[in-house]
Design a protein around this motif. Structure first.
Motif, PDB file in Angstrom:
ATOM      1  N   GLN A   1      38.117  30.143  40.934  1.00 48.24           N
ATOM      2  CA  GLN A   1      38.524  31.528  41.149  1.00 48.24           C
ATOM      3  C   GLN A   1      40.000  31.712  40.806  1.00 48.24           C
ATOM      4  O   GLN A   1      40.386  32.704  40.178  1.00 48.24           O
TER       5      GLN A   1
ATOM      6  N   GLU B   1      41.686  29.962  38.673  1.00 43.79           N
ATOM      7  CA  GLU B   1      41.787  29.891  37.212  1.00 43.79           C
ATOM      8  C   GLU B   1      41.355  31.217  36.592  1.00 43.79           C
ATOM      9  O   GLU B   1      42.005  31.719  35.671  1.00 43.79           O
ATOM     10  N   GLU B   2      40.279  31.794  37.104  1.00 43.43           N
ATOM     11  CA  GLU B   2      39.804  33.091  36.610  1.00 43.43           C
ATOM     12  C   GLU B   2      40.853  34.174  36.852  1.00 43.43           C
ATOM     13  O   GLU B   2      41.118  35.006  35.978  1.00 43.43           O
ATOM     14  N   ASP B   3      41.472  34.160  38.031  1.00 42.65           N
ATOM     15  CA  ASP B   3      42.523  35.136  38.344  1.00 42.65           C
ATOM     16  C   ASP B   3      43.703  34.991  37.384  1.00 42.65           C
ATOM     17  O   ASP B   3      44.281  35.985  36.939  1.00 42.65           O
ATOM     18  N   ARG B   4      44.075  33.741  37.076  1.00 40.13           N
ATOM     19  CA  ARG B   4      45.169  33.512  36.133  1.00 40.13           C
ATOM     20  C   ARG B   4      44.808  34.047  34.748  1.00 40.13           C
ATOM     21  O   ARG B   4      45.630  34.669  34.080  1.00 40.13           O
ATOM     22  N   ARG B   5      43.560  33.802  34.320  1.00 38.90           N
ATOM     23  CA  ARG B   5      43.128  34.312  33.009  1.00 38.90           C
ATOM     24  C   ARG B   5      43.172  35.836  32.972  1.00 38.90           C
ATOM     25  O   ARG B   5      43.633  36.429  32.002  1.00 38.90           O
ATOM     26  N   LYS B   6      42.681  36.472  34.050  1.00 35.57           N
ATOM     27  CA  LYS B   6      42.683  37.935  34.101  1.00 35.57           C
ATOM     28  C   LYS B   6      44.108  38.486  34.067  1.00 35.57           C
ATOM     29  O   LYS B   6      44.385  39.463  33.380  1.00 35.57           O
ATOM     30  N   ALA B   7      45.014  37.864  34.822  1.00 37.49           N
ATOM     31  CA  ALA B   7      46.403  38.313  34.855  1.00 37.49           C
ATOM     32  C   ALA B   7      47.045  38.169  33.475  1.00 37.49           C
ATOM     33  O   ALA B   7      47.774  39.058  33.021  1.00 37.49           O
ATOM     34  N   LYS B   8      46.745  37.058  32.802  1.00 34.27           N
ATOM     35  CA  LYS B   8      47.295  36.831  31.464  1.00 34.27           C
ATOM     36  C   LYS B   8      46.758  37.878  30.489  1.00 34.27           C
ATOM     37  O   LYS B   8      47.511  38.439  29.690  1.00 34.27           O
ATOM     38  N   LYS B   9      45.461  38.170  30.581  1.00 32.07           N
ATOM     39  CA  LYS B   9      44.851  39.169  29.704  1.00 32.07           C
ATOM     40  C   LYS B   9      45.443  40.553  29.975  1.00 32.07           C
ATOM     41  O   LYS B   9      45.764  41.300  29.047  1.00 32.07           O
ATOM     42  N   HIS B  10      45.622  40.871  31.262  1.00 28.51           N
ATOM     43  CA  HIS B  10      46.202  42.165  31.641  1.00 28.51           C
ATOM     44  C   HIS B  10      47.620  42.296  31.089  1.00 28.51           C
ATOM     45  O   HIS B  10      48.010  43.342  30.556  1.00 28.51           O
ATOM     46  N   LYS B  11      48.383  41.231  31.214  1.00 29.79           N
ATOM     47  CA  LYS B  11      49.765  41.235  30.728  1.00 29.79           C
ATOM     48  C   LYS B  11      49.795  41.441  29.216  1.00 29.79           C
ATOM     49  O   LYS B  11      50.611  42.212  28.697  1.00 29.79           O
TER      50      LYS B  11
END
Length: 145
Positions: free
Chosen positions: A112, A114-124
């Motif tokens: 979870q 790791e998924e949150d980090r991916r989402k934050a990176k995509k959002h950024k």
């Protein structure tokens, strides 16, 4: 002749600069190799539920030939030690052995995060793209005026 003068001065400066770290390292090594390190209530023991017998842990690690050289193992020394202790059935007492449910929860938490980090990176990345688009529009509007 200049190097004969400069080298001893440089060496002395380096010795003076590193002395504090060397003394600190020596003190920490003495602490970690003393009876104090084997006493309960150390951080690793608190985090594992207090069921760790350090004398037994050291015995397990020695029997499996795990030492400082194991730092090059898969995942580093911490991972090698944790894996060795988890795989030794005699190390944990009764219900103190980490349950598969706890391991599963820890794995799910890691996934979870790791998924949150991916989402934050995509959002950024999307935000930067949108900001760039808006700047382009503003520059175009400014040129049209």
């Amino acid at each position: 002749k200049g190097i004969d003068v400069a080298l001893p001065l440089f060496e002395q400066k380096m010795l003076n600069r590193s002395a504090r770290m060397v003394v600190g390292s020596r003190e920490k090594a003495k602490e970690m190799h003393s009876a104090l390190a084997l006493q309960p209530a150390r951080k690793v023991q608190r985090e594992s539920g207090g069921g760790v017998d350090m004398h037994k842990a050291i015995g397990v690690l020695q029997s499996k030939r795990i030492g400082a050289h194991s730092v090059w193992g898969e995942g580093g020394l911490d991972s090698v030690v944790a894996s060795a202790l988890r795989s030794d059935d005699d190390f944990f007492v009764g219900d103190l052995k980490p349950s598969s449910k706890k391991r599963k929860n820890a794995a799910e938490k890691k996934d979870q995060e790791e998924e949150d980090r991916r989402k934050a990176k995509k959002h950024k990345k999307m935000k930067r793209k949108e900001d760039k688009r808006l700047r382009g529009e503003q520059e175009r509007d400014a040129l049209l005026l």
